[in-house]
Design an enzyme around this catalytic site. Sequence first.
Site, PDB file in Angstrom:
ATOM      1  N   ALA A 134      -9.944  -6.550  12.355  1.00 13.55           N
ATOM      2  CA  ALA A 134      -8.765  -6.893  11.541  1.00 13.55           C
ATOM      3  C   ALA A 134      -7.511  -6.241  12.118  1.00 13.55           C
ATOM      4  O   ALA A 134      -6.453  -6.872  12.207  1.00 13.55           O
ATOM      5  CB  ALA A 134      -8.977  -6.431  10.098  1.00 13.55           C
ATOM      6  N   LYS A 135      -7.635  -4.990  12.543  1.00 13.49           N
ATOM      7  CA  LYS A 135      -6.459  -4.294  13.083  1.00 13.49           C
ATOM      8  C   LYS A 135      -6.039  -4.884  14.429  1.00 13.49           C
ATOM      9  O   LYS A 135      -4.860  -4.885  14.775  1.00 13.49           O
ATOM     10  CB  LYS A 135      -6.755  -2.793  13.199  1.00 13.49           C
ATOM     11  N   GLY A 148       0.844  -1.204   0.000  1.00 11.50           N
ATOM     12  CA  GLY A 148       0.000   0.000   0.000  1.00 11.50           C
ATOM     13  C   GLY A 148       0.870   1.242   0.000  1.00 11.50           C
ATOM     14  O   GLY A 148       0.686   2.149   0.815  1.00 11.50           O
ATOM     15  N   ALA A 149       1.806   1.277  -0.960  1.00  7.70           N
ATOM     16  CA  ALA A 149       2.896   2.256  -0.873  1.00  7.70           C
ATOM     17  C   ALA A 149       2.717   3.491  -1.744  1.00  7.70           C
ATOM     18  O   ALA A 149       3.568   4.377  -1.720  1.00  7.70           O
ATOM     19  CB  ALA A 149       4.214   1.566  -1.237  1.00  7.70           C
ATOM     20  N   SER A 150       1.623   3.568  -2.510  1.00  6.77           N
ATOM     21  CA  SER A 150       1.546   4.663  -3.490  1.00  6.77           C
ATOM     22  C   SER A 150       1.003   5.965  -2.922  1.00  6.77           C
ATOM     23  O   SER A 150       1.102   7.013  -3.555  1.00  6.77           O
ATOM     24  CB  SER A 150       0.677   4.227  -4.685  1.00  6.77           C
ATOM     25  N   SER A 173      -4.219   0.188  14.127  1.00  6.42           N
ATOM     26  CA  SER A 173      -5.019   1.412  14.191  1.00  6.42           C
ATOM     27  C   SER A 173      -5.507   1.664  15.613  1.00  6.42           C
ATOM     28  O   SER A 173      -5.720   0.717  16.387  1.00  6.42           O
ATOM     29  CB  SER A 173      -6.235   1.276  13.267  1.00  6.42           C
ATOM     30  N   TYR A 223     -13.132  -3.588  10.421  1.00 10.64           N
ATOM     31  CA  TYR A 223     -11.827  -2.916  10.369  1.00 10.64           C
ATOM     32  C   TYR A 223     -11.110  -3.022  11.708  1.00 10.64           C
ATOM     33  O   TYR A 223      -9.936  -3.396  11.777  1.00 10.64           O
ATOM     34  CB  TYR A 223     -12.047  -1.453   9.977  1.00 10.64           C
ATOM     35  N   ALA A 224     -11.810  -2.700  12.788  1.00  8.62           N
ATOM     36  CA  ALA A 224     -11.180  -2.731  14.113  1.00  8.62           C
ATOM     37  C   ALA A 224     -10.778  -4.155  14.482  1.00  8.62           C
ATOM     38  O   ALA A 224      -9.714  -4.380  15.079  1.00  8.62           O
ATOM     39  CB  ALA A 224     -12.130  -2.144  15.161  1.00  8.62           C
ATOM     40  N   ASN A 261       1.310  -2.409   5.361  1.00 10.29           N
ATOM     41  CA  ASN A 261       0.617  -1.128   5.525  1.00 10.29           C
ATOM     42  C   ASN A 261      -0.739  -1.087   4.830  1.00 10.29           C
ATOM     43  O   ASN A 261      -1.575  -0.255   5.169  1.00 10.29           O
ATOM     44  CB  ASN A 261       1.539  -0.025   4.968  1.00 10.29           C
TER      45      ASN A 261
HETATM   46  N1  LIG Z   1      -5.201   7.454   7.852  1.00  8.26           N
HETATM   47  C1  LIG Z   1      -5.573   7.111   9.075  1.00  8.26           C
HETATM   48  O1  LIG Z   1      -6.204   7.899   9.801  1.00  8.26           O
HETATM   49  C2  LIG Z   1      -5.196   5.773   9.629  1.00  8.26           C
HETATM   50  C3  LIG Z   1      -5.380   5.547  10.998  1.00  8.26           C
HETATM   51  C4  LIG Z   1      -5.049   4.311  11.523  1.00  8.26           C
HETATM   52  C5  LIG Z   1      -4.534   3.317  10.689  1.00  8.26           C
HETATM   53  N2  LIG Z   1      -4.374   3.552   9.356  1.00  8.26           N
HETATM   54  C6  LIG Z   1      -3.839   2.466   8.545  1.00  8.26           C
HETATM   55  O2  LIG Z   1      -2.674   2.901   7.891  1.00  8.26           O
HETATM   56  C7  LIG Z   1      -2.533   2.192   6.655  1.00  8.26           C
HETATM   57  C8  LIG Z   1      -2.343   3.174   5.529  1.00  8.26           C
HETATM   58  O3  LIG Z   1      -3.494   3.998   5.454  1.00  8.26           O
HETATM   59  P1  LIG Z   1      -3.529   5.384   4.662  1.00  8.26           P
HETATM   60  O4  LIG Z   1      -4.437   6.257   5.412  1.00  8.26           O
HETATM   61  O5  LIG Z   1      -2.154   5.826   4.311  1.00  8.26           O
HETATM   62  O6  LIG Z   1      -4.297   4.892   3.335  1.00  8.26           O
HETATM   63  P2  LIG Z   1      -4.366   5.524   1.840  1.00  8.26           P
HETATM   64  O7  LIG Z   1      -5.708   5.176   1.301  1.00  8.26           O
HETATM   65  O8  LIG Z   1      -3.936   6.935   1.842  1.00  8.26           O
HETATM   66  O9  LIG Z   1      -3.301   4.606   1.108  1.00  8.26           O
HETATM   67  C9  LIG Z   1      -3.586   3.249   0.978  1.00  8.26           C
HETATM   68  C10 LIG Z   1      -2.582   2.582   0.093  1.00  8.26           C
HETATM   69  O10 LIG Z   1      -2.977   1.218  -0.040  1.00  8.26           O
HETATM   70  C11 LIG Z   1      -3.065   0.888  -1.412  1.00  8.26           C
HETATM   71  N3  LIG Z   1      -4.112  -0.098  -1.602  1.00  8.26           N
HETATM   72  C12 LIG Z   1      -5.394  -0.045  -1.150  1.00  8.26           C
HETATM   73  N4  LIG Z   1      -6.053  -1.154  -1.544  1.00  8.26           N
HETATM   74  C13 LIG Z   1      -5.151  -1.910  -2.232  1.00  8.26           C
HETATM   75  C14 LIG Z   1      -5.229  -3.171  -2.894  1.00  8.26           C
HETATM   76  N5  LIG Z   1      -6.357  -3.891  -2.946  1.00  8.26           N
HETATM   77  N6  LIG Z   1      -4.109  -3.635  -3.490  1.00  8.26           N
HETATM   78  C15 LIG Z   1      -2.970  -2.929  -3.481  1.00  8.26           C
HETATM   79  N7  LIG Z   1      -2.835  -1.749  -2.871  1.00  8.26           N
HETATM   80  C16 LIG Z   1      -3.925  -1.239  -2.269  1.00  8.26           C
HETATM   81  C17 LIG Z   1      -3.354   2.170  -2.123  1.00  8.26           C
HETATM   82  O11 LIG Z   1      -2.924   2.071  -3.466  1.00  8.26           O
HETATM   83  C18 LIG Z   1      -2.502   3.153  -1.300  1.00  8.26           C
HETATM   84  O12 LIG Z   1      -1.168   3.099  -1.733  1.00  8.26           O
HETATM   85  C19 LIG Z   1      -3.785   1.340   6.506  1.00  8.26           C
HETATM   86  O13 LIG Z   1      -3.517   0.041   6.956  1.00  8.26           O
HETATM   87  C20 LIG Z   1      -4.767   2.011   7.442  1.00  8.26           C
HETATM   88  O14 LIG Z   1      -5.748   1.123   7.885  1.00  8.26           O
HETATM   89  C21 LIG Z   1      -4.690   4.762   8.810  1.00  8.26           C
END
Ligand SMILES: NC(=O)c1ccc[n+]([C@@H]2O[C@H](COP(=O)([O-])OP(=O)(O)OC[C@H]3O[C@@H](n4cnc5c(N)ncnc54)[C@H](O)[C@@H]3O)[C@@H](O)[C@H]2O)c1
Length: 238
Positions: free
Chosen positions: A141-142, A9-11, A126, A138-139, A74
């Site tokens: 899974a986390k 999930g790096a993009s 999370s 979601y909760a 991630n």
């Molecule tokens: N943003 C928040 O408030 C928050 C809080 C707690 C936990 N998180 C966790 O942090 C992590 C990153 O979240 P974020 O907010 O940066 O998300 P984001 O949506 O900004 O980025 C998600 C990334 O995952 C990739 N992705 C999503 N579905 C995919 C799939 N099926 N296959 C391949 N790639 C996929 C997307 O391309 C993107 O690069 C997640 O696990 C999220 O649950 C986020």
Amino acid sequence: MFRTFLVTGASKGIGLALAQRLTCDGHRVVGLARGPSPDFPGELISVDLGDGEATGRVLADLAERIPFDGVVNNVGLVRPQRLGSIELPALDEVLRLNLHPAVQTAQALLPGMKARSWGRIVNISSLTVLGAVERTAYAAAKAALVSFGRSWALELATTGITVNTVAPGPTETELFRANNPPGSEGERRYLSAVPMARFGRPDEIAAAIAFLLSDDAGFVTGQTIHVDGGASIGKSAF
Ligand SMILES: NC(=O)c1ccc[n+]([C@@H]2O[C@H](COP(=O)([O-])OP(=O)(O)OC[C@H]3O[C@@H](n4cnc5c(N)ncnc54)[C@H](O)[C@@H]3O)[C@@H](O)[C@H]2O)c1
């Protein structure tokens, strides 16, 4: 020492900020995401991590050609659903995307890390593990990721591989904003839960992950670091 790390999930969001941070620190980063990102600083491979077979093929190829030192799990998915209207296919989808790729990456990279007696696995959990409205799947899974980390840390304790978890609070990313648009009830609720009275930045989450990936964290395993402006300890009533 410079290392090679895999980030799922790096993009965008936290994954992208982490890739940028690790590259700045001199490491090599390979990312997995659905789409391309002009800002990604290393090799970004396009794969739907919800497709177990495609993910398995990509990981087998990567493990064969690159000696990875660690992985950051991630990728995550939220499908808000309130108890009473939870649909099982959506529940499964959320559990699967949050959990299956984490197991797949860990298993694919394990033989190489074991052979080198050094490795890092960091799972991204999370704040919602403490309970969150409309976040049943979601909760859960986390919370499972926290549990994975503790079990894997014990299994790998004598191998030189550490396993830890980072639990971000609400952080300004596309995922967060898609579920909590500016001015929404969700935004208000999350903001009021953070003693620091602001949302996190992706680079602040990335900094904690970078520490756990470093040599400095060699005696840290099975832990969860909350990076949430104090939200997990809550606001004092006194
Ligand atoms: N943003 C928040 O408030 C928050 C809080 C707690 C936990 N998180 C966790 O942090 C992590 C990153 O979240 P974020 O907010 O940066 O998300 P984001 O949506 O900004 O980025 C998600 C990334 O995952 C990739 N992705 C999503 N579905 C995919 C799939 N099926 N296959 C391949 N790639 C996929 C997307 O391309 C993107 O690069 C997640 O696990 C999220 O649950 C986020």
